[in-house]
Design a protein around this motif. Structure first.
Motif, short mmCIF file in Angstrom:
data_model
loop_
_atom_site.label_atom_id
_atom_site.label_comp_id
_atom_site.label_asym_id
_atom_site.label_seq_id
_atom_site.Cartn_x
_atom_site.Cartn_y
_atom_site.Cartn_z
N ASN A 241 0.81 4.09 -2.84
CA ASN A 241 0.48 5.48 -2.50
C ASN A 241 1.59 6.42 -2.93
O ASN A 241 1.33 7.52 -3.43
CB ASN A 241 0.24 5.61 -1.00
CG ASN A 241 -1.05 4.93 -0.56
OD1 ASN A 241 -1.93 4.66 -1.39
ND2 ASN A 241 -1.16 4.63 0.72
N TYR B 71 0.00 9.74 -3.10
CA TYR B 71 -0.93 9.73 -1.98
C TYR B 71 -0.19 9.60 -0.64
O TYR B 71 -0.73 9.96 0.39
CB TYR B 71 -1.91 8.55 -2.10
CG TYR B 71 -2.78 8.62 -3.34
CD1 TYR B 71 -3.19 9.84 -3.85
CD2 TYR B 71 -3.17 7.46 -3.99
CE1 TYR B 71 -3.98 9.90 -4.99
CE2 TYR B 71 -3.96 7.51 -5.12
CZ TYR B 71 -4.36 8.73 -5.62
OH TYR B 71 -5.13 8.78 -6.73
N GLY B 72 0.98 9.00 -0.68
CA GLY B 72 1.71 8.76 0.55
C GLY B 72 3.00 9.56 0.60
O GLY B 72 3.26 10.42 -0.25
N HIS C 75 1.54 7.18 -6.60
CA HIS C 75 0.44 8.03 -7.04
C HIS C 75 0.32 9.30 -6.21
O HIS C 75 -0.73 9.93 -6.17
CB HIS C 75 -0.88 7.26 -7.01
CG HIS C 75 -1.00 6.26 -8.12
ND1 HIS C 75 -0.36 5.04 -8.08
CD2 HIS C 75 -1.66 6.31 -9.31
CE1 HIS C 75 -0.64 4.37 -9.18
NE2 HIS C 75 -1.42 5.12 -9.96
N VAL D 227 0.83 -1.21 0.00
CA VAL D 227 0.00 0.00 0.00
C VAL D 227 0.87 1.25 0.00
O VAL D 227 0.60 2.22 -0.73
CB VAL D 227 -0.94 -0.02 1.22
CG1 VAL D 227 -1.68 1.31 1.35
CG2 VAL D 227 -1.94 -1.16 1.09
N SER D 228 1.94 1.26 0.81
CA SER D 228 2.78 2.46 0.89
C SER D 228 3.47 2.73 -0.44
O SER D 228 3.59 3.90 -0.85
CB SER D 228 3.81 2.28 2.00
OG SER D 228 4.68 1.21 1.71
N ILE E 280 -6.19 1.09 -6.56
CA ILE E 280 -6.32 2.21 -5.63
C ILE E 280 -7.16 3.32 -6.24
O ILE E 280 -7.96 3.97 -5.56
CB ILE E 280 -4.92 2.73 -5.25
CG1 ILE E 280 -4.19 1.62 -4.49
CG2 ILE E 280 -5.00 3.98 -4.42
CD1 ILE E 280 -2.79 1.97 -4.12
N ARG F 58 -10.49 5.08 -4.58
CA ARG F 58 -10.59 6.49 -4.27
C ARG F 58 -11.56 7.22 -5.21
O ARG F 58 -12.11 8.24 -4.84
CB ARG F 58 -9.21 7.15 -4.37
CG ARG F 58 -8.28 6.72 -3.24
CD ARG F 58 -6.96 7.46 -3.33
NE ARG F 58 -6.13 7.15 -2.17
CZ ARG F 58 -6.12 7.88 -1.06
NH1 ARG F 58 -6.90 8.94 -0.97
NH2 ARG F 58 -5.34 7.56 -0.05
#
Length: 502
Positions: free
Chosen positions: A414, A419-420, A417, A410-411, A496, A500
């Motif tokens: 993110n 997001y993280g 993109h 996930v990290s 993802i 979102r």
């Protein structure tokens, strides 16, 4: 437009980075065909162990002492002139003047000669048992050092793998930072990049420490693999300079994980059968050597009892007399006698010597029981440790590493993109490294514990097989769940985006 192009390139770059790291890690962790195997290392250490040579010399020395003890005392010869007159010192002046030749032979008390030889023979019979125990100890020590070297090498390999991944993330983040900075978006700051570089520097220091541990483990292993020529024989010098050959190891030594045979049924259950384990431990070479020492002490008791027997001796002599002045012949003398040494006034001494031998024998029996208790407690403790390590390794495989892999996935998605944050991705990478190193240490402890149990249960020992590739680091094993493949990385952005932006 520039930002869109950068974003479109980030997933591809991440895929290439992770794929390259995975490929390099598999190549780095795969065993070498020319690597020295654990069996070869154990055999070499046993063949060049000077302790075994010393034990063999002790056995021959004790055997020689026993043979020397089983002999009669030397006979005593006497030669003398008897009753020589002091007024003229003439040999034919007095009829009692004679030239005497005698011999005397003493015999040992009771069966003390045979008992003494039996005592030394029993002490000599202890040495082969001690050598068996020494061979098992050498095998155990080399196995433990091999496991330490393997763990150190794999720790360095895992750390380098994570370092390459962090370096790739930093390069991608710097490119990403330049793109988003021109667009006015500040989701990724320069402070994140600097923090990631600091993490990378600290990881370099950690790798240096692990390399030091690897060198220490290799040096400790070389202690047992040195080939020492037999330079003590045929050398009259008391002080002899030791000559050693180079340690026959290379960079591939310790690259394979030894796969020990399963534990015996008695040690693989939840609760061990102490009585059955004690029966097996009584057959251990160390316990047999102690039992042999008790047998030797029994000979001491028999020897002390034999000292109550009398000591006999025989003597014979021949006396020559010269003819007198008138040439009249004088008869020569023959004498034969028996002597006996009765231990009358030394009874207190004999009683105390016998009591001392009995106490010494009982002390050795106590040592035997204490040693058996200690070994039984060690097996019990090792059994509990082995089961605990097995449960913890399974917990890492089934829970901890799986959760870290999901968090890492996930990290990275993110980050690709926007997001993280980079700090979150680097933190997850370090957490994954710590978890894998801890799992590796648990595997090392489990293998060490298993090797120790097999040392204490020699009747259940079997040969050691070295796997061609470690199950822990196979690409398809659960330990690699945290490393994403190219398809996984490329598939994450669309998933993802759907979450979102429904």
């Amino acid at each position: 437009m520039i930002l869109a192009n950068v974003k479109s390139r980030v997933p591809s770059a991440l895929s290439i980075a992770v794929c390259s790291v995975l490929t390099c890690s598999i190549l780095a962790l795969s065993p070498q065909s020319r690597a020295m195997s654990l069996q070869q290392a154990v055999l070499q250490a046993q063949q060049h162990d000077p302790w075994l040579t010393g034990s063999d010399e002790k056995e021959h020395a004790l055997t020689a002492q026993g043979a020397a003890a089983d002999t009669l005392p030397n006979p005593e010869f006497s030669l003398g002139m008897l009753n020589v007159p002091s007024d003229g010192f003439a040999f034919n002046q007095e009829p009692m003047t004679q030239f005497k030749l005698g011999v005397k032979q003493m015999f040992t008390r009771g069966d003390s000669r045979a008992i003494t030889r039996q005592h030394f023979d029993e002490l000599a019979a202890q040495q082969p048992l001690l050598r068996q125990d020494r061979l098992a100890q050498v095998k155990l020590n080399v196995t433990l050092l091999w496991l330490d070297l393997y763990t150190a090498k794999q720790s360095v390999g895992l750390s380098i793998k994570q370092r390459d991944l962090l370096e790739q993330l930093i390069d991608i983040a710097q490119t990403h930072y330049a793109a988003v900075y021109t667009s006015g978006q500040k989701n990724l700051t320069q402070n994140d990049v600097l923090a990631a570089q600091l993490t990378l520097a600290r990881l370099d220091d950690r790798i240096a420490e692990l390399r030091t541990r690897q060198g220490t483990a290799l040096a400790n292993l070389c202690q047992w693999l040195l080939k020492e020529p037999d330079n003590n024989k045929h050398d009259p010098s008391v002080v002899i300079a030791a000559r050693f050959e180079e340690c026959d190891v290379d960079d591939t030594t310790g690259s394979t994980l030894p796969r020990l045979m399963p534990l015996p049924m008695l040690a693989s259950v939840d609760r061990i059968d102490r009585h059955a384990i004690a029966q097996l431990l009584s057959q251990h070479p160390r316990m047999k050597a102690l039992n042999q020492g008790i047998a030797a002490s029994d000979s001491d008791v028999q020897l002390a009892k034999s000292q109550y027997a009398p000591q006999w001796g025989v003597n014979a002599s021949y006396a020559y007399r010269q003819d007198d002045d008138a040439n009249r012949s004088r008869a020569d003398f023959w004498s034969v006698g028996i002597s006996v040494d009765m231990p009358i006034f030394s009874s207190v001494k004999q009683d105390n010597l016998l009591a001392a031998s009995h106490h010494q024998k009982e002390a050795l029996r106590t040592d035997y029981r204490l040693q058996l208790r200690e070994m039984l407690a060690q097996v019990d403790s090792l059994h509990g440790q082995y089961r605990s390590y097995t449960r913890r390794i399974a917990h890492y495989e089934q829970v901890i590493l799986g959760n870290i892999a999901a968090q890492k996935q996930v990290s990275m998605a993110n980050l690709s993109h926007d997001y993280g944050s980079l700090s979150q991705a680097t933190e997850v990478a370090i957490i994954e490294l710590d978890a894998r190193l801890e799992q590796l240490n648990l595997m090392n402890k489990q293998q060490r514990t298993q090797a120790k149990i097999q040392y204490f249960l020699p009747a259940q020992n079997q040969n050691i097989n070295v796997s061609s590739q470690s199950d822990t680091f196979k690409a398809g094993s659960p330990s690699f769940k945290g490393v994403m493949s190219t398809e996984q990385v490329s598939a994450q952005p669309s998933e993802i985006n759907q979450e979102r932006h429904p």
